[in-house]
Design a protein around this motif. Structure first.
Motif, PDB file in Angstrom:
ATOM      1  N   VAL A   7       0.840  -1.206   0.000  1.00  0.00           N
ATOM      2  CA  VAL A   7       0.000   0.000   0.000  1.00  0.00           C
ATOM      3  C   VAL A   7       0.871   1.251   0.000  1.00  0.00           C
ATOM      4  CG1 VAL A   7      -1.748   1.304   1.284  1.00  0.00           C
ATOM      5  CG2 VAL A   7      -1.937  -1.192   1.093  1.00  0.00           C
ATOM      6  N   THR A   8       1.919   1.260   0.805  1.00  0.00           N
ATOM      7  CA  THR A   8       2.831   2.407   0.848  1.00  0.00           C
ATOM      8  C   THR A   8       3.453   2.645  -0.514  1.00  0.00           C
ATOM      9  OG1 THR A   8       3.319   1.995   3.187  1.00  0.00           O
ATOM     10  CG2 THR A   8       4.870   3.394   1.983  1.00  0.00           C
ATOM     11  N   ALA A  32      -0.001   1.719   6.719  1.00  0.00           N
ATOM     12  CA  ALA A  32       0.676   2.386   5.602  1.00  0.00           C
ATOM     13  C   ALA A  32       0.420   3.890   5.640  1.00  0.00           C
ATOM     14  CB  ALA A  32       0.204   1.796   4.277  1.00  0.00           C
ATOM     15  N   LEU A  33      -0.839   4.293   5.880  1.00  0.00           N
ATOM     16  CA  LEU A  33      -1.170   5.717   5.901  1.00  0.00           C
ATOM     17  C   LEU A  33      -0.462   6.458   7.031  1.00  0.00           C
ATOM     18  CD1 LEU A  33      -5.014   5.687   5.098  1.00  0.00           C
ATOM     19  CD2 LEU A  33      -3.077   5.842   3.525  1.00  0.00           C
ATOM     20  N   GLN A  34      -0.123   5.729   8.098  1.00  0.00           N
ATOM     21  CA  GLN A  34       0.572   6.339   9.241  1.00  0.00           C
ATOM     22  C   GLN A  34       2.089   6.286   9.087  1.00  0.00           C
ATOM     23  OE1 GLN A  34      -1.334   3.811  12.095  1.00  0.00           O
ATOM     24  NE2 GLN A  34      -2.900   5.317  12.607  1.00  0.00           N
ATOM     25  N   LYS A  43      -2.853  13.612   2.039  1.00  0.00           N
ATOM     26  CA  LYS A  43      -4.279  13.345   2.195  1.00  0.00           C
ATOM     27  C   LYS A  43      -4.684  12.350   1.104  1.00  0.00           C
ATOM     28  CE  LYS A  43      -5.378  17.843   4.150  1.00  0.00           C
ATOM     29  NZ  LYS A  43      -6.207  19.052   4.063  1.00  0.00           N
ATOM     30  N   PHE A  44      -5.817  11.688   1.321  1.00  0.00           N
ATOM     31  CA  PHE A  44      -6.240  10.625   0.407  1.00  0.00           C
ATOM     32  C   PHE A  44      -7.733  10.702   0.136  1.00  0.00           C
ATOM     33  CE2 PHE A  44      -2.598   9.382   2.858  1.00  0.00           C
ATOM     34  CZ  PHE A  44      -1.714   8.930   1.892  1.00  0.00           C
ATOM     35  N   ARG A  45      -8.098  10.289  -1.072  1.00  0.00           N
ATOM     36  CA  ARG A  45      -9.500  10.202  -1.462  1.00  0.00           C
ATOM     37  C   ARG A  45      -9.856   8.725  -1.629  1.00  0.00           C
ATOM     38  NH1 ARG A  45      -9.128  13.007  -5.635  1.00  0.00           N
ATOM     39  NH2 ARG A  45      -9.027  11.371  -7.209  1.00  0.00           N
ATOM     40  N   ALA A  63      -6.437  10.647  11.031  1.00  0.00           N
ATOM     41  CA  ALA A  63      -7.082  11.953  11.207  1.00  0.00           C
ATOM     42  C   ALA A  63      -8.143  12.160  10.126  1.00  0.00           C
ATOM     43  CB  ALA A  63      -6.032  13.061  11.131  1.00  0.00           C
ATOM     44  N   PRO A  64      -9.372  12.509  10.510  1.00  0.00           N
ATOM     45  CA  PRO A  64     -10.462  12.653   9.530  1.00  0.00           C
ATOM     46  C   PRO A  64     -10.168  13.647   8.411  1.00  0.00           C
ATOM     47  CG  PRO A  64     -11.329  12.694  11.767  1.00  0.00           C
ATOM     48  CD  PRO A  64      -9.829  12.720  11.883  1.00  0.00           C
TER      49      PRO A  64
END
Length: 198
Positions: free
Chosen positions: A48-49, A115-117, A125-127, A163-164
């Motif tokens: 994912v990263t 992965a996002l962290q 940011k991601f959609r 984080a939202p």
């Protein structure tokens, strides 16, 4: 002369085989929509990263002993732009005709959250895009894809602590099928996470 041509063809074929092998192991990233869809059991933090981390376009071609470049001497290099919009396409499973995540989907999303962290993705940011196959009415498909994308965002923010403000969701309905030959193919019912680089 014939030996030189013969050798050149072998080199070209060898290069083609090498590029194909690198594509298989993920070292060469394609810039077209035909990228593979990750199944839940294949999702891990590293894959994912790698899929979501922006890469810089390069004007140089690096070979074994030298660098070919189209840069003019004395001209400042232009700022790098992403070579492609980083995205990870995943088969995240839900209960039939529902936005309820399955247990295997939750396990996969926990790995997505790691992965996002990660340091490589923390600044972005991601959609989250939900996709549906064309069975059913367009309105129902759009609503289902929106609900599923929102369910993924909700899980990642509430359960995994992302984080939202780093995540948004959008439904695509059945407007972007990957497999047009088989409308009911599972890859047409997928979740895509796109890195927001603009």
């Amino acid at each position: 002369m014939s030996r030189l041509i013969h050798f050149g063809l072998h080199r070209r074929e060898a290069c083609g085989v090498l590029i194909a092998a690198l594509c298989v192991v993920g070292l060469v990233r394609t810039a077209y929509a035909g990228e593979p869809v990750m199944k839940e059991q294949d999702i891990n933090q590293q894959s994912v990263t790698n899929a979501l981390a922006p890469t810089e376009a390069s004007d140089a071609i690096v070979t074994r002993g030298f660098v070919l470049s189209n840069k003019q001497p004395g001209v400042a290099p232009r700022p790098g732009a992403p070579a492609k919009r980083p995205a990870a396409q995943m088969l995240i499973t839900f209960a039939t005709n529902s936005s309820e995540l399955t247990d295997s989907a939750r396990t996969a999303l926990d790995k997505v959250a790691l992965a996002l962290q990660s340091d490589r993705l923390a600044p972005y940011k991601f959609r989250v895009e939900g996709h549906a196959d064309p069975r059913g009415s367009p309105d129902a498909n759009m609503k289902l894809s929106e609900d599923r994308a929102a369910a993924v965002v909700e899980y990642l923010t509430q359960k995994d602590g992302i984080a939202p403000e780093r995540l948004s969701s959008v439904g695509k309905g059945s407007s972007e099928p990957l497999n047009t030959r088989n409308p009911a193919a599972p890859e047409n019912r997928r979740v895509t996470i796109v890195t927001v680089t603009d």
